[in-house]
Motif scaffolding. Structure first.
Motif, PDB file in Angstrom:
ATOM      1  N   UNK A  62      27.702 -15.050  10.398  1.00 19.15           N
ATOM      2  CA  UNK A  62      27.004 -16.206  10.948  1.00 19.15           C
ATOM      3  C   UNK A  62      25.491 -16.037  10.903  1.00 19.15           C
ATOM      4  N   UNK A  63      25.030 -14.801  11.118  1.00 18.43           N
ATOM      5  CA  UNK A  63      23.591 -14.526  11.019  1.00 18.43           C
ATOM      6  C   UNK A  63      23.113 -14.726   9.587  1.00 18.43           C
ATOM      7  N   UNK A  64      23.920 -14.298   8.639  1.00 23.13           N
ATOM      8  CA  UNK A  64      23.566 -14.485   7.231  1.00 23.13           C
ATOM      9  C   UNK A  64      23.482 -15.972   6.912  1.00 23.13           C
ATOM     10  N   UNK A  65      24.427 -16.746   7.412  1.00 27.26           N
ATOM     11  CA  UNK A  65      24.405 -18.192   7.191  1.00 27.26           C
ATOM     12  C   UNK A  65      23.109 -18.791   7.737  1.00 27.26           C
ATOM     13  N   UNK A  66      22.711 -18.335   8.917  1.00 27.23           N
ATOM     14  CA  UNK A  66      21.482 -18.856   9.522  1.00 27.23           C
ATOM     15  C   UNK A  66      20.254 -18.460   8.714  1.00 27.23           C
ATOM     16  N   UNK A  67      20.165 -17.206   8.317  1.00 29.45           N
ATOM     17  CA  UNK A  67      19.000 -16.748   7.546  1.00 29.45           C
ATOM     18  C   UNK A  67      18.890 -17.471   6.214  1.00 29.45           C
ATOM     19  N   UNK A  68      20.031 -17.673   5.576  1.00 22.44           N
ATOM     20  CA  UNK A  68      20.032 -18.320   4.264  1.00 22.44           C
ATOM     21  C   UNK A  68      20.051 -19.837   4.373  1.00 22.44           C
ATOM     22  N   UNK A  69      20.174 -20.345   5.594  1.00 22.00           N
ATOM     23  CA  UNK A  69      20.253 -21.780   5.865  1.00 22.00           C
ATOM     24  C   UNK A  69      21.401 -22.415   5.083  1.00 22.00           C
ATOM     25  N   UNK A  70      22.557 -21.749   5.214  1.00 26.95           N
ATOM     26  CA  UNK A  70      23.779 -22.222   4.587  1.00 26.95           C
ATOM     27  C   UNK A  70      24.822 -22.487   5.666  1.00 26.95           C
ATOM     28  N   UNK A  71      25.815 -23.272   5.329  1.00 21.54           N
ATOM     29  CA  UNK A  71      26.934 -23.458   6.252  1.00 21.54           C
ATOM     30  C   UNK A  71      27.782 -22.187   6.243  1.00 21.54           C
ATOM     31  N   UNK A  72      28.594 -22.029   7.277  1.00 18.36           N
ATOM     32  CA  UNK A  72      29.471 -20.855   7.309  1.00 18.36           C
ATOM     33  C   UNK A  72      30.479 -20.911   6.154  1.00 18.36           C
ATOM     34  N   UNK A  73      30.885 -22.112   5.784  1.00 19.50           N
ATOM     35  CA  UNK A  73      31.787 -22.241   4.637  1.00 19.50           C
ATOM     36  C   UNK A  73      31.137 -21.789   3.344  1.00 19.50           C
ATOM     37  N   UNK A  74      29.874 -22.145   3.150  1.00 19.47           N
ATOM     38  CA  UNK A  74      29.154 -21.713   1.951  1.00 19.47           C
ATOM     39  C   UNK A  74      28.970 -20.207   1.946  1.00 19.47           C
ATOM     40  N   UNK A  75      28.725 -19.623   3.119  1.00 20.96           N
ATOM     41  CA  UNK A  75      28.565 -18.166   3.189  1.00 20.96           C
ATOM     42  C   UNK A  75      29.879 -17.471   2.865  1.00 20.96           C
ATOM     43  N   UNK A  76      30.992 -18.073   3.221  1.00 21.21           N
ATOM     44  CA  UNK A  76      32.285 -17.491   2.840  1.00 21.21           C
ATOM     45  C   UNK A  76      32.376 -17.360   1.327  1.00 21.21           C
ATOM     46  N   UNK A  77      31.962 -18.388   0.605  1.00 25.27           N
ATOM     47  CA  UNK A  77      31.953 -18.320  -0.858  1.00 25.27           C
ATOM     48  C   UNK A  77      31.002 -17.257  -1.372  1.00 25.27           C
ATOM     49  N   UNK A  78      29.804 -17.168  -0.768  1.00 33.23           N
ATOM     50  CA  UNK A  78      28.833 -16.147  -1.155  1.00 33.23           C
ATOM     51  C   UNK A  78      29.444 -14.760  -0.956  1.00 33.23           C
ATOM     52  N   UNK A  79      30.052 -14.537   0.211  1.00 35.52           N
ATOM     53  CA  UNK A  79      30.636 -13.224   0.499  1.00 35.52           C
ATOM     54  C   UNK A  79      31.786 -12.896  -0.438  1.00 35.52           C
ATOM     55  N   UNK A  80      32.580 -13.897  -0.781  1.00 33.32           N
ATOM     56  CA  UNK A  80      33.651 -13.661  -1.755  1.00 33.32           C
ATOM     57  C   UNK A  80      33.073 -13.163  -3.078  1.00 33.32           C
ATOM     58  N   UNK A  81      31.983 -13.801  -3.528  1.00 35.74           N
ATOM     59  CA  UNK A  81      31.374 -13.406  -4.801  1.00 35.74           C
ATOM     60  C   UNK A  81      30.686 -12.037  -4.697  1.00 35.74           C
TER      61      UNK A  81
END
Length: 159
Positions: A62-81
Motif C-alpha cells: 500500500x505504501x508503494x501504491x501511494x508513493x507511485x500514485x497507483x491504485x492497489x490493483x495496479x501495484x498488484x500488476x507491478x509486483x507480479x511483473x
C-alpha cells in the motif's frame, strides 16, 4: 576549496537546460526499463523498493501504491511483473499478517547498477568539479524544485 568559474546564465536558460535534461531522462528511463525487461512504471516502483531496502525501512504494498500514485490493483500488476523478473518478492508483514511487504531480491540492486552504474560514475565525476557549497546549492534546488513539481502535479490531477 574555491569553485571554478561558471558561465553566466539567466533563469530562462537554466529552465531550458532543465527541460532538455528531463526530456532526455524520460526517454532514457524507457531505454533502461527495456534493458531490464520492465516498463517505466515498474522501474519507478523498483526504485522505491530499492530505496526502502537501502534505508532499512519495510515497504508495504500500500505504501508503494501511494508513493507511485497507483491504485492497489495496479501495484498488484507491478509486483507480479517485478517478481516474475526476479527483482522483488512479497512477504507477509510479521506485525500484521494482513499487510504485504515488498522485499528487494538479493540481486536486484546489482542488476540495476549494471545499467545505471556508468551514468552514476559520470555524475560522480561531474560532482567532483563542484565545491561542497555548490553541491549544497544544487541539492537544495533539486529538493525545492521537486516539492514545487509535486504541488503542480497535484493541481493538474485535481482538475
Amino acid at each position: 576549496m574555491e569553485g571554478k568559474p561558471r558561465p553566466e546564465a539567466t533563469p530562462e536558460q537554466a529552465q531550458f537546460a532543465m527541460d532538455r535534461m528531463i526530456a532526455l531522462a524520460q526517454f532514457g528511463q524507457q531505454d533502461i526499463a527495456a534493458r531490464l525487461g520492465l516498463n517505466v512504471t515498474d522501474l519507478t516502483c523498483l526504485g522505491f523498493v530499492i530505496e526502502a531496502a537501502l534505508a532499512g525501512t519495510p515497504l508495504a504494498a500500500g505504501d508503494l501504491a501511494e508513493r507511485a500514485q497507483l491504485t492497489t490493483g495496479a501495484v498488484t500488476g507491478v509486483l507480479n511483473r517485478l517478481e516474475k523478473a526476479g527483482f522483488a518478492h512479497r512477504e507477509a508483514d510479521p506485525a500484521d499478517r494482513r499487510r504485504v511487504r515488498v522485499v528487494m531480491a538479493d540481486s536486484a540492486q546489482e542488476r540495476v547498477l549494471a545499467v545505471y552504474g556508468p551514468f552514476y560514475a559520470r555524475l560522480a565525476g561531474l560532482f567532483a568539479d563542484y565545491t561542497p557549497d555548490e553541491i549544497a546549492v544544487l541539492a537544495d534546488w533539486f529538493t525545492r524544485a521537486r516539492a514545487l513539481m509535486q504541488v503542480s502535479l497535484e493541481e493538474i490531477r485535481e482538475r
